[in-house]
Design an enzyme around this catalytic site. Structure first.
Site, PDB file in Angstrom:
ATOM      1  N   ARG A 104      -2.327   2.355   2.277  1.00 13.91           N
ATOM      2  CA  ARG A 104      -2.648   1.796   3.597  1.00 13.91           C
ATOM      3  C   ARG A 104      -2.260   2.738   4.730  1.00 13.91           C
ATOM      4  NH1 ARG A 104      -0.140  -4.172   3.301  1.00 13.91           N
ATOM      5  NH2 ARG A 104       1.252  -3.173   1.804  1.00 13.91           N
ATOM      6  N   HIS A 137      -7.434   1.008  -0.866  1.00 17.38           N
ATOM      7  CA  HIS A 137      -7.550   0.375   0.454  1.00 17.38           C
ATOM      8  C   HIS A 137      -8.636   1.041   1.289  1.00 17.38           C
ATOM      9  CE1 HIS A 137      -6.256  -1.958   3.878  1.00 17.38           C
ATOM     10  NE2 HIS A 137      -6.135  -0.866   4.593  1.00 17.38           N
ATOM     11  N   LYS A 145      -9.706  -8.641  14.045  1.00 20.04           N
ATOM     12  CA  LYS A 145      -8.265  -8.580  13.830  1.00 20.04           C
ATOM     13  C   LYS A 145      -7.735  -7.260  14.339  1.00 20.04           C
ATOM     14  CE  LYS A 145      -6.063  -7.237  10.137  1.00 20.04           C
ATOM     15  NZ  LYS A 145      -5.499  -7.066   8.779  1.00 20.04           N
ATOM     16  N   ARG A 172      -3.933  -5.110  14.434  1.00 17.59           N
ATOM     17  CA  ARG A 172      -2.549  -5.080  13.977  1.00 17.59           C
ATOM     18  C   ARG A 172      -1.843  -3.926  14.656  1.00 17.59           C
ATOM     19  NH1 ARG A 172      -0.065  -6.856   9.259  1.00 17.59           N
ATOM     20  NH2 ARG A 172      -2.095  -7.193   8.259  1.00 17.59           N
ATOM     21  N   ASP A 208     -10.763  -9.541   0.202  1.00 15.49           N
ATOM     22  CA  ASP A 208      -9.911  -8.445   0.668  1.00 15.49           C
ATOM     23  C   ASP A 208      -9.459  -7.639  -0.538  1.00 15.49           C
ATOM     24  OD1 ASP A 208      -8.634  -6.879   2.534  1.00 15.49           O
ATOM     25  OD2 ASP A 208      -7.490  -8.513   3.435  1.00 15.49           O
TER      26      ASP A 208
END
Length: 328
Positions: free
Chosen positions: A99, A133, A203, A205, A228
């Site tokens: 990630r 990811h 979204k 973050r 996901d």
């Protein structure tokens, strides 16, 4: 060339399922702990001239952090190279630090690239992972062959059977996962032979804080499948589930390849937003979940998929068409 398959630590049960599909037992090894926190692992059979595959998922868990598991894998891969293995492949169902694949703040690390360099440094010939990811970042990080598997056909076959009569919508819980969700939607649509709606959540973050609750797409009167690559705290999926229910979804299910499940996930999974969560067995999902949360989690096996990938690579075959028709 002789095939040898090892599995380290808590990946041993998954490795056994892979080996059973391959039709041969896991190769034996010794894993030894020392009082100062150091350790060693060594094969208990000769690997000289062998085509060796090491299965080890690099997710953090209560007994070992991702860092602990990464070091153990690196040392064992180096040991196999020193012991004369002809080819060494790291089969990493969950790749740690995937990630952190780009700089989002000034002077950020690009950890995915550093992990790749470490694996290359100990003499690894090839890496295989499952649902990275960021696929482009994963492929670009390595100078050795980096193979990528997807649990998509396994999940699509499951939901096509379980939800055969329902009006469906596949929803990405964030903008970054739109492509992943769309490919899954197309696979599910092909299996069902009828249209499946699409939607996505906005979204953002920053510093661990998630914001944004706008849902784009039509979910009213439909069973929603949130898609996901992994679930950690579950907060992203919870927010998406709440938005879908507010827009009239009749049921909300979630599917993620890696059920990492941090401590916060236990409370999230017991909430009303998600009816059920489906994950793969590449990561053991129940380390931190209580009984109530466990009751909402369903586990699908990807061991046959990984086994077929190992078989093809051992025979110098291709993985290009591996996913086509899988689960039929």
């Amino acid at each position: 060339m002789t095939l040898s398959v090892f599995a380290l630590g808590t990946s041993h049960p998954f490795g056994e399922r892979v080996a059973e599909t391959l039709g041969s037992p896991l190769a034996p090894l010794e894993e030894r702990e020392f009082e100062d926190g150091e350790h060693k692992a060594r094969p208990l059979v000769s690997v000289r001239g062998h085509d060796v595959y090491v299965i080890h998922a690099l997710h953090g868990e209560p007994a070992q952090s991702a860092n602990d598991k990464l070091v153990r894998l690196l040392l064992f891969l180096g040991t196999l190279r020193d012991a004369g293995a002809a080819r060494v492949t790291a089969v990493i169902p969950y790749l740690c630090y995937a990630r952190k694949d780009r700089r989002t703040k000034s002077r950020d690390p690009v950890s995915t690239r550093y992990v790749a360099a470490l694996l290359e440094a100990v003499g690894t010939d090839r890496v295989v992972t499952l649902d990275a990811h960021n696929l482009a970042a994963y492929q670009n990080a390595f100078r050795i062959p980096a193979e990528h598997l997807e649990a998509r056909p396994v999940f699509a076959a499951h939901f096509a059977r379980a939800l055969a009569g329902a009006q469906l919508a596949v929803v990405s819980p964030d903008v970054g996962g739109i492509k992943r969700a769309e490919v899954f939607r197309e696979t599910l649509e092909a299996r069902l032979g009828r249209p499946v709606a699409r939607a996505f959540m906005e979204k953002q973050r920053s510093a661990g804080v998630v914001s944004g609750d706008r849902l784009v797409g039509e979910v009213a009167g439909r069973t929603v499948v949130l898609v996901d690559d992994l679930i950690s705290s579950g907060e992203t999926l919870r927010r998406a589930g709440a938005a879908c229910r507010a827009q009239g979804a009749t049921r909300v299910l979630a599917a993620a390849t890696h059920g990492v499940f941090s401590m916060r996930a236990d409370a999230v999974l017991q909430g009303a937003e998600l009816e059920r969560v489906v994950v793969s067995d590449a990561v053991f999902p129940f380390h931190r979940l209580g009984e109530a949360a466990r009751g909402r989690v369903e586990v699908l096996s990807v061991a046959p998929l990984v086994a077929e990938a190992i078989r093809r690579l051992h025979q110098d075959g291709s993985l290009v068409d591996l996913l086509e028709g899988w689960g039929d």
